[in-house]
Write a protein that holds these residues in place. Structure first.
Motif, PDB file in Angstrom:
ATOM      1  N   ASN A   1     -10.545  -6.684   9.922  1.00 18.81           N
ATOM      2  CA  ASN A   1      -9.095  -6.607  10.059  1.00 18.81           C
ATOM      3  C   ASN A   1      -8.408  -7.859   9.522  1.00 18.81           C
ATOM      4  O   ASN A   1      -7.348  -8.241  10.004  1.00 18.81           O
ATOM      5  CB  ASN A   1      -8.706  -6.403  11.529  1.00 18.81           C
ATOM      6  N   GLY A   2      -9.000  -8.514   8.548  1.00 19.78           N
ATOM      7  CA  GLY A   2      -8.397  -9.700   7.955  1.00 19.78           C
ATOM      8  C   GLY A   2      -8.386 -10.900   8.879  1.00 19.78           C
ATOM      9  O   GLY A   2      -7.488 -11.722   8.819  1.00 19.78           O
ATOM     10  N   ASN A   3      -9.366 -11.013   9.751  1.00 17.96           N
ATOM     11  CA  ASN A   3      -9.520 -12.070  10.748  1.00 17.96           C
ATOM     12  C   ASN A   3      -8.540 -11.941  11.918  1.00 17.96           C
ATOM     13  O   ASN A   3      -8.310 -12.892  12.649  1.00 17.96           O
ATOM     14  CB  ASN A   3      -9.441 -13.474  10.134  1.00 17.96           C
ATOM     15  N   TRP A   4      -7.947 -10.779  12.096  1.00 19.46           N
ATOM     16  CA  TRP A   4      -7.126 -10.470  13.273  1.00 19.46           C
ATOM     17  C   TRP A   4      -7.865  -9.454  14.127  1.00 19.46           C
ATOM     18  O   TRP A   4      -8.596  -8.618  13.606  1.00 19.46           O
ATOM     19  CB  TRP A   4      -5.774  -9.873  12.867  1.00 19.46           C
ATOM     20  N   ILE A   5      -7.629  -9.484  15.424  1.00 14.33           N
ATOM     21  CA  ILE A   5      -8.207  -8.487  16.318  1.00 14.33           C
ATOM     22  C   ILE A   5      -7.070  -7.590  16.799  1.00 14.33           C
ATOM     23  O   ILE A   5      -6.126  -8.064  17.446  1.00 14.33           O
ATOM     24  CB  ILE A   5      -8.911  -9.152  17.516  1.00 14.33           C
ATOM     25  N   PHE A   6      -7.132  -6.310  16.432  1.00 15.21           N
ATOM     26  CA  PHE A   6      -6.148  -5.321  16.873  1.00 15.21           C
ATOM     27  C   PHE A   6      -6.784  -3.949  16.765  1.00 15.21           C
ATOM     28  O   PHE A   6      -7.866  -3.791  16.217  1.00 15.21           O
ATOM     29  CB  PHE A   6      -4.848  -5.395  16.060  1.00 15.21           C
ATOM     30  N   TRP A   7      -6.126  -2.949  17.287  1.00 16.40           N
ATOM     31  CA  TRP A   7      -6.679  -1.597  17.332  1.00 16.40           C
ATOM     32  C   TRP A   7      -5.989  -0.703  16.323  1.00 16.40           C
ATOM     33  O   TRP A   7      -4.767  -0.754  16.163  1.00 16.40           O
ATOM     34  CB  TRP A   7      -6.563  -1.026  18.741  1.00 16.40           C
ATOM     35  N   SER A   8      -6.733   0.146  15.652  1.00 12.20           N
ATOM     36  CA  SER A   8      -6.193   1.005  14.591  1.00 12.20           C
ATOM     37  C   SER A   8      -5.155   1.989  15.104  1.00 12.20           C
ATOM     38  O   SER A   8      -4.338   2.480  14.353  1.00 12.20           O
ATOM     39  CB  SER A   8      -7.322   1.762  13.896  1.00 12.20           C
ATOM     40  N   THR A   9      -5.162   2.284  16.390  1.00  9.61           N
ATOM     41  CA  THR A   9      -4.182   3.230  16.923  1.00  9.61           C
ATOM     42  C   THR A   9      -2.772   2.688  16.816  1.00  9.61           C
ATOM     43  O   THR A   9      -1.819   3.432  16.935  1.00  9.61           O
ATOM     44  CB  THR A   9      -4.494   3.549  18.402  1.00  9.61           C
ATOM     45  N   GLY A  10      -2.641   1.388  16.568  1.00 10.59           N
ATOM     46  CA  GLY A  10      -1.313   0.793  16.469  1.00 10.59           C
ATOM     47  C   GLY A  10      -0.663   0.908  15.112  1.00 10.59           C
ATOM     48  O   GLY A  10       0.510   0.603  14.966  1.00 10.59           O
ATOM     49  N   THR A  11      -1.394   1.331  14.065  1.00 13.07           N
ATOM     50  CA  THR A  11      -0.772   1.435  12.747  1.00 13.07           C
ATOM     51  C   THR A  11       0.183   2.607  12.727  1.00 13.07           C
ATOM     52  O   THR A  11      -0.051   3.637  13.348  1.00 13.07           O
ATOM     53  CB  THR A  11      -1.823   1.586  11.625  1.00 13.07           C
ATOM     54  N   ASP A  12       1.277   2.433  12.017  1.00 10.46           N
ATOM     55  CA  ASP A  12       2.328   3.431  12.018  1.00 10.46           C
ATOM     56  C   ASP A  12       2.835   3.609  10.594  1.00 10.46           C
ATOM     57  O   ASP A  12       3.143   2.634   9.919  1.00 10.46           O
ATOM     58  CB  ASP A  12       3.470   2.973  12.927  1.00 10.46           C
ATOM     59  N   ALA A  13       2.920   4.827  10.152  1.00  6.87           N
ATOM     60  CA  ALA A  13       3.352   5.123   8.787  1.00  6.87           C
ATOM     61  C   ALA A  13       4.831   5.491   8.701  1.00  6.87           C
ATOM     62  O   ALA A  13       5.302   5.918   7.663  1.00  6.87           O
ATOM     63  CB  ALA A  13       2.503   6.249   8.208  1.00  6.87           C
ATOM     64  N   SER A  14       5.594   5.310   9.777  1.00  9.78           N
ATOM     65  CA  SER A  14       6.995   5.731   9.759  1.00  9.78           C
ATOM     66  C   SER A  14       7.911   4.724   9.078  1.00  9.78           C
ATOM     67  O   SER A  14       9.063   5.032   8.809  1.00  9.78           O
ATOM     68  CB  SER A  14       7.488   6.001  11.191  1.00  9.78           C
ATOM     69  N   GLY A  15       7.441   3.546   8.801  1.00  6.27           N
ATOM     70  CA  GLY A  15       8.255   2.546   8.128  1.00  6.27           C
ATOM     71  C   GLY A  15       7.547   1.211   8.134  1.00  6.27           C
ATOM     72  O   GLY A  15       6.750   0.923   9.015  1.00  6.27           O
ATOM     73  N   SER A  16       7.829   0.408   7.129  1.00  5.44           N
ATOM     74  CA  SER A  16       7.187  -0.896   7.036  1.00  5.44           C
ATOM     75  C   SER A  16       8.038  -1.803   6.165  1.00  5.44           C
ATOM     76  O   SER A  16       8.935  -1.346   5.458  1.00  5.44           O
ATOM     77  CB  SER A  16       5.785  -0.763   6.435  1.00  5.44           C
ATOM     78  N   MET A  17       7.745  -3.078   6.210  1.00  4.76           N
ATOM     79  CA  MET A  17       8.435  -4.035   5.344  1.00  4.76           C
ATOM     80  C   MET A  17       7.884  -3.926   3.929  1.00  4.76           C
ATOM     81  O   MET A  17       8.625  -3.928   2.972  1.00  4.76           O
ATOM     82  CB  MET A  17       8.252  -5.456   5.900  1.00  4.76           C
ATOM     83  N   THR A  18       6.563  -3.860   3.815  1.00  7.91           N
ATOM     84  CA  THR A  18       5.922  -3.683   2.509  1.00  7.91           C
ATOM     85  C   THR A  18       4.900  -2.566   2.649  1.00  7.91           C
ATOM     86  O   THR A  18       4.415  -2.273   3.738  1.00  7.91           O
ATOM     87  CB  THR A  18       5.201  -4.972   2.062  1.00  7.91           C
ATOM     88  N   GLY A  19       4.524  -1.957   1.582  1.00  9.66           N
ATOM     89  CA  GLY A  19       3.527  -0.892   1.626  1.00  9.66           C
ATOM     90  C   GLY A  19       4.035   0.323   2.379  1.00  9.66           C
ATOM     91  O   GLY A  19       5.231   0.627   2.364  1.00  9.66           O
ATOM     92  N   THR A  20       3.117   1.009   3.064  1.00  5.61           N
ATOM     93  CA  THR A  20       3.492   2.240   3.771  1.00  5.61           C
ATOM     94  C   THR A  20       3.260   2.181   5.273  1.00  5.61           C
ATOM     95  O   THR A  20       3.624   3.118   5.974  1.00  5.61           O
ATOM     96  CB  THR A  20       2.691   3.442   3.212  1.00  5.61           C
ATOM     97  N   LYS A  21       2.638   1.100   5.781  1.00  4.45           N
ATOM     98  CA  LYS A  21       2.327   1.025   7.207  1.00  4.45           C
ATOM     99  C   LYS A  21       2.740  -0.316   7.797  1.00  4.45           C
ATOM    100  O   LYS A  21       2.752  -1.334   7.120  1.00  4.45           O
ATOM    101  CB  LYS A  21       0.826   1.215   7.450  1.00  4.45           C
ATOM    102  N   ALA A  22       3.040  -0.280   9.082  1.00  6.96           N
ATOM    103  CA  ALA A  22       3.266  -1.475   9.894  1.00  6.96           C
ATOM    104  C   ALA A  22       2.469  -1.279  11.170  1.00  6.96           C
ATOM    105  O   ALA A  22       1.889  -0.213  11.389  1.00  6.96           O
ATOM    106  CB  ALA A  22       4.749  -1.649  10.192  1.00  6.96           C
ATOM    107  N   TYR A  23       2.437  -2.292  12.031  1.00  4.14           N
ATOM    108  CA  TYR A  23       1.718  -2.191  13.285  1.00  4.14           C
ATOM    109  C   TYR A  23       2.722  -2.039  14.420  1.00  4.14           C
ATOM    110  O   TYR A  23       3.653  -2.838  14.546  1.00  4.14           O
ATOM    111  CB  TYR A  23       0.849  -3.433  13.508  1.00  4.14           C
TER     112      TYR A  23
END
Length: 188
Positions: free
Chosen positions: A73-95
C-alpha cells in the motif's frame, strides 16, 4: 574486485515482493534512493533521493490490489474497503476516511517528516494527524497549502519519538444523519 574497467556506483539493498529495487545505496556512501512501485502492474509511483525505503510513503488509492501490508500500500497501512470511486482529487479513486484510519509504522525516531495530502470533507470532519504510542497521543499541526474544486491540500510536519507511529484518522459516523464524511487522496 571489479577489475580495471568497472566501478561500483550503486547497490540494491532492498527489493519488494516482486523484485523491484525499492532501496538503492549509492557508491558506498550513506546516500540512498528509495522507490515505491504499484504492486499490481509494477509501475514506479514514487522516488525519493536521500531517503531510505522506510522513510517514504505514497498512495493515490488507485490500485485494485490493496493488501493489509504497508509494502503493498505504498508504505501506508489501510484497508481496501475504504477506497471510493465516487470522486477524487486525482485519478478515479480516493480513500473514504470517515471512522477509519491510515497509519505509517516505519518512521525513524527524531527524524522530521513532511506529510502531505488532499482532503474533502463535510461538517468540519477534517482529518486528524497524530503521533501515537511512546508518550501517548500527540496531535500534529495541519496547514492548508492550496484549495481546488472542494479539495484542500494539507501539510503537516511530524517528528516521532521512541515507539511512536503516525496515524491519520477521520471522524466516526454519527447515529443521527447526516454523518460527517472525509475523503483523502494523494497521501505522501
Amino acid at each position: 574486485d571489479y577489475g580495471t574497467n568497472f566501478m561500483k556506483v550503486s547497490e540494491v539493498t532492498r527489493y519488494d515482493a516482486t523484485n523491484n529495487p525499492v532501496e538503492i545505496k549509492l557508491n558506498n556512501q550513506d546516500q540512498y534512493i528509495a522507490n515505491i512501485y504499484d504492486s499490481l502492474n509494477g509501475w514506479l509511483l514514487a522516488k525519493a533521493v536521500n531517503a531510505t525505503y522506510d522513510d517514504i510513503a505514497y498512495s493515490s488509492f488507485e490500485s485494485d490490489d490493496f493488501h493489509t501490508t504497508a509494502e503493498s500500500n505504498g508504505n501506508w497501512i489501510f484497508w481496501s474497503t475504504g477506497t471510493d470511486a465516487s470522486g477524487s482529487m486525482t485519478g478515479t479513486k480516493a480513500y473514504y476516511l470517515s471512522g477509519d484510519e491510515i497509519d505509517s509504522k516505519t518512521l525513524h525516531d527524531g527524524v522530521k517528516y513532511v506529510l502531505s495530502f488532499w482532503t474533502k470533507y463535510t461538517m468540519s470532519a477534517i482529518p486528524v494527524v497524530s503521533l501515537i504510542g511512546g508518550h501517548g497521543y500527540t496531535p500534529g499541526m495541519r496547514t492548508v497549502q492550496n484549495t481546488f474544486n472542494g479539495w484542500e491540500d494539507y501539510t503537516a510536519v511530524v517528528s516521532p519519538g521512541r515507539g511512536e507511529y503516525l496515524s491519520i484518522t477521520g471522524q466516526g459516523a454519527s447515529t443521527i444523519p447526516p454523518s460527517p464524511e472525509t475523503y483523502i487522496d494523494e497521501l505522501r
